[in-house]
Design a protein around this motif. Structure first.
Motif, mmCIF file in Angstrom:
data_model
loop_
_atom_site.group_PDB
_atom_site.id
_atom_site.type_symbol
_atom_site.label_atom_id
_atom_site.label_comp_id
_atom_site.label_asym_id
_atom_site.label_seq_id
_atom_site.Cartn_x
_atom_site.Cartn_y
_atom_site.Cartn_z
ATOM 1 N N GLN A 21 -24.816 -13.395 7.231
ATOM 2 C CA GLN A 21 -24.940 -14.655 6.491
ATOM 3 C C GLN A 21 -25.757 -15.637 7.324
ATOM 4 O O GLN A 21 -25.307 -16.068 8.394
ATOM 5 C CB GLN A 21 -23.561 -15.252 6.180
ATOM 6 N N HIS A 22 -26.944 -15.938 6.831
ATOM 7 C CA HIS A 22 -27.836 -16.859 7.527
ATOM 8 C C HIS A 22 -28.102 -16.344 8.958
ATOM 9 O O HIS A 22 -28.611 -15.254 9.129
ATOM 10 C CB HIS A 22 -27.263 -18.277 7.525
ATOM 11 N N ASP A 23 -27.707 -17.098 9.980
ATOM 12 C CA ASP A 23 -27.994 -16.695 11.354
ATOM 13 C C ASP A 23 -26.762 -16.142 12.061
ATOM 14 O O ASP A 23 -26.711 -16.083 13.290
ATOM 15 C CB ASP A 23 -28.555 -17.876 12.147
ATOM 16 N N GLN A 46 -28.806 -3.449 10.984
ATOM 17 C CA GLN A 46 -28.365 -3.607 9.598
ATOM 18 C C GLN A 46 -28.612 -2.309 8.866
ATOM 19 O O GLN A 46 -29.716 -1.761 8.906
ATOM 20 C CB GLN A 46 -29.121 -4.741 8.913
ATOM 21 N N LEU A 47 -27.592 -1.783 8.227
ATOM 22 C CA LEU A 47 -27.747 -0.544 7.470
ATOM 23 C C LEU A 47 -28.889 -0.687 6.471
ATOM 24 O O LEU A 47 -28.979 -1.677 5.749
ATOM 25 C CB LEU A 47 -26.446 -0.202 6.745
ATOM 26 N N ASP A 48 -29.774 0.305 6.473
ATOM 27 C CA ASP A 48 -30.968 0.315 5.630
ATOM 28 C C ASP A 48 -31.975 -0.756 6.043
ATOM 29 O O ASP A 48 -32.920 -1.032 5.300
ATOM 30 C CB ASP A 48 -30.629 0.139 4.141
ATOM 31 N N GLY A 49 -31.766 -1.350 7.223
ATOM 32 C CA GLY A 49 -32.668 -2.398 7.689
ATOM 33 C C GLY A 49 -33.171 -2.127 9.093
ATOM 34 O O GLY A 49 -33.444 -0.988 9.467
ATOM 35 N N LYS A 50 -33.262 -3.194 9.882
ATOM 36 C CA LYS A 50 -33.846 -3.090 11.212
ATOM 37 C C LYS A 50 -32.785 -3.153 12.312
ATOM 38 O O LYS A 50 -31.629 -3.502 12.067
ATOM 39 C CB LYS A 50 -34.892 -4.193 11.413
ATOM 40 N N LEU A 51 -33.225 -2.827 13.518
ATOM 41 C CA LEU A 51 -32.384 -2.853 14.704
ATOM 42 C C LEU A 51 -32.698 -4.085 15.536
ATOM 43 O O LEU A 51 -33.770 -4.676 15.408
ATOM 44 C CB LEU A 51 -32.615 -1.593 15.539
ATOM 45 N N GLY A 52 -31.759 -4.439 16.407
ATOM 46 C CA GLY A 52 -32.017 -5.578 17.276
ATOM 47 C C GLY A 52 -30.805 -5.911 18.111
ATOM 48 O O GLY A 52 -30.100 -5.025 18.589
ATOM 49 N N ALA A 97 -27.597 -9.201 19.119
ATOM 50 C CA ALA A 97 -26.849 -10.390 18.724
ATOM 51 C C ALA A 97 -25.981 -10.799 19.898
ATOM 52 O O ALA A 97 -25.695 -10.007 20.803
ATOM 53 C CB ALA A 97 -25.998 -10.114 17.489
ATOM 54 N N ILE A 98 -25.557 -12.064 19.882
ATOM 55 C CA ILE A 98 -24.690 -12.599 20.920
ATOM 56 C C ILE A 98 -23.287 -12.793 20.344
ATOM 57 O O ILE A 98 -23.113 -13.313 19.236
ATOM 58 C CB ILE A 98 -25.215 -13.951 21.448
ATOM 59 N N ILE A 99 -22.272 -12.358 21.105
ATOM 60 C CA ILE A 99 -20.885 -12.524 20.672
ATOM 61 C C ILE A 99 -20.510 -14.000 20.784
ATOM 62 O O ILE A 99 -20.589 -14.606 21.862
ATOM 63 C CB ILE A 99 -19.932 -11.673 21.520
ATOM 64 N N GLU A 100 -20.085 -14.574 19.656
ATOM 65 C CA GLU A 100 -19.675 -15.984 19.631
ATOM 66 C C GLU A 100 -18.163 -16.154 19.642
ATOM 67 O O GLU A 100 -17.648 -17.146 20.146
ATOM 68 C CB GLU A 100 -20.254 -16.685 18.400
ATOM 69 N N ASP A 101 -17.442 -15.179 19.069
ATOM 70 C CA ASP A 101 -15.991 -15.305 19.011
ATOM 71 C C ASP A 101 -15.388 -13.914 18.799
ATOM 72 O O ASP A 101 -15.961 -13.082 18.084
ATOM 73 C CB ASP A 101 -15.561 -16.236 17.876
ATOM 74 N N ASP A 143 -27.131 -15.707 17.003
ATOM 75 C CA ASP A 143 -28.465 -15.426 17.557
ATOM 76 C C ASP A 143 -28.915 -14.018 17.152
ATOM 77 O O ASP A 143 -29.280 -13.187 17.986
ATOM 78 C CB ASP A 143 -28.462 -15.568 19.079
ATOM 79 N N ILE A 144 -28.871 -13.743 15.867
ATOM 80 C CA ILE A 144 -29.220 -12.422 15.340
ATOM 81 C C ILE A 144 -30.728 -12.206 15.450
ATOM 82 O O ILE A 144 -31.526 -13.000 14.951
ATOM 83 C CB ILE A 144 -28.790 -12.284 13.857
ATOM 84 N N GLN A 145 -31.106 -11.116 16.107
ATOM 85 C CA GLN A 145 -32.519 -10.760 16.254
ATOM 86 C C GLN A 145 -32.706 -9.317 15.780
ATOM 87 O O GLN A 145 -32.383 -8.376 16.504
ATOM 88 C CB GLN A 145 -32.963 -10.887 17.721
ATOM 89 N N LEU A 146 -33.189 -9.154 14.548
ATOM 90 C CA LEU A 146 -33.428 -7.816 13.998
ATOM 91 C C LEU A 146 -34.927 -7.651 13.787
ATOM 92 O O LEU A 146 -35.478 -8.073 12.770
ATOM 93 C CB LEU A 146 -32.670 -7.637 12.677
#
Length: 249
Positions: free
Chosen positions: A12-14, A43-49, A51-55, A65-68
């Motif tokens: 959802q969003h970022d 992301q399934l059927d999408g790209k790789l990258g 993310a930073i754990i926030e909680d 900080d999702i980077q795909l």
């Protein structure tokens, strides 16, 4: 698992959320990750990258900080037709074929496939096994899987339209080895053709006990060449990995 794969609905969003308990346990117990750490995700059927754990909570992990930005690795130009194996090895085989990048998997009946295998609850868990294979192989695109419960109608009515290049059937009693088969193909092609371009687009692999002569002969009528992969009789799991290794190399 070498990456955490999430469905599109988890984003959802970022931000993104991990809800799968097995994935949460992996982050906590295997990776020992903490808030602020980076995770390899996709992301399934999408790209790789990344993310930073926030909680981190017992029932979910929030990522930011999702980077795909990375495309998944290319699939093998290969369809594997596998005689439905014993349920206890089906999980490993689906995982391995998925991790190796097989594009299409067809589970088929054979003379030596016990009827009870088709009632196994394992067949209802194929998506779960595919996800494990994708996370192992760091891929996001699942193979297409189909079930064929009738061998003869499939071979006679459907097989020809599915062979885009050529097809082989693994058979330990064939006089022709896989390497000889490739060499023969290469001798009829221009010198600049790569070995990869000579590999067939479909391979039939039997369950334990292999194929019977009738099945080998029926496949031959559709142009499937029987080949062996050496003098040893291998278990199905070993044969799958040895054969598919030819495409990876």
């Amino acid at each position: 698992m070498n990456c955490i794969l999430l469905p599109e609905t988890s984003f959802q969003h970022d931000t993104a959320h991990i809800y799968d308990l097995a994935q949460i346990a992996h982050v906590n117990k295997v990776l020992s990750a903490k808030v602020g750490d980076s995770l390899k995700i996709g992301q399934l059927d999408g790209k790789l990258g990344s993310a930073i754990i926030e909680d981190i909570a017992p029932d979910r992990i929030q990522l930011g900080d999702i980077q795909l930005t990375i495309n998944p690795p290319p699939k093998l130009n290969l369809t594997v037709v596998l005689a439905l194996p014993r349920p206890k090895v089906l999980r490993r085989l689906i995982m391995d074929m998925t991790a190796l990048g097989v594009n299409d998997i067809i589970l088929i009946n054979s003379y030596r496939t016990q009827k009870s295998y088709w009632q196994s609850p394992m067949l209802g868990r194929l998506d779960e096994f595919v996800l494990e294979g994708l996370q192992q192989g760091v891929d996001t695109i699942a193979p297409r899987i189909s079930l064929q419960k009738r061998f003869k109608p499939f071979v006679e009515d459907e097989l020809a339209s599915l062979i885009t290049n050529r097809a082989i059937v693994a058979h330990p009693y064939s006089a022709l080895s896989f390497s000889q088969y490739v060499q023969q193909l290469g001798s009829n092609e221009p010198p600049h053709r790569s070995v990869g371009s000579l590999l067939p687009s479909m391979v039939f692999i039997g369950a334990e006990g292999g194929w019977i002569d009738y099945e080998i002969d029926l496949l031959a009528t559709q142009g499937c060449a029987a080949v062996n992969i050496g003098p040893r009789i291998l278990r199905t799991e070993a044969a799958v990995n040895v054969i598919l290794g030819q495409w990876l190399l």
